[in-house]
Design a protein around this motif. Structure first.
Motif: not given
Length: 128
Positions: A73-78, A117-119, A2-7, A22-24
């Motif tokens: 959940d649809a966008k896998n984004t936190l 998993y961590w961003g 899993v990859q997590l990318v914050e913005s 945070c896009a997963a």
């Protein structure tokens, strides 16, 4: 994996607002726990807000009523909506997640040990 990318980090004056994302990506099906942590210079990493796949949330006392965690959940984004920011909110903010495929759901947690998993982190600076 899993990859997590914050913005969404940046600089803001006291009383201002920011929204972190945070896009997963990767193998993100199953139940989950996701959270935001932060680490200020010279301090330990602390849990700020957490959410689980049943929608339960938890917050550290210092941000209750000011921050709101949510997930699309649809966008896998936190997300972390941060309002009424204070200089003491200045820190690097990290997204964290764990996913489970055993048919069980797990309660949200503000403990670092709960996450696999961590961003890479995004800087938030609040000036007075």
């Amino acid at each position: 994996q899993v990859q997590l990318v914050e913005s969404g980090g940046g600089s803001v004056q006291s009383g201002g607002s920011l929204r972190l994302s945070c896009a997963a990506s990767g193998y993100t099906s199953g139940s989950y726990r996701m959270a935001w942590f932060r680490q200020a210079a010279g301090k330990e990493r602390e849990g700020v807000a957490a959410i689980d796949s049943r929608g339960a949330t938890g917050y550290t006392a210092s941000v209750k009523g000011r921050f709101a965690i949510s997930v699309d959940d649809a966008k896998n984004t936190l997300y972390l909506q941060m309002n009424s920011l204070k200089p003491e909110d200045t820190a690097i903010y990290y997204c964290a997640a764990s996913y489970y495929f055993n048919g069980y759901s797990y309660t949200q947690s503000l403990q670092t040990s709960a996450y696999s998993y961590w961003g890479q982190g995004t800087q938030v600076t609040v000036s007075s």
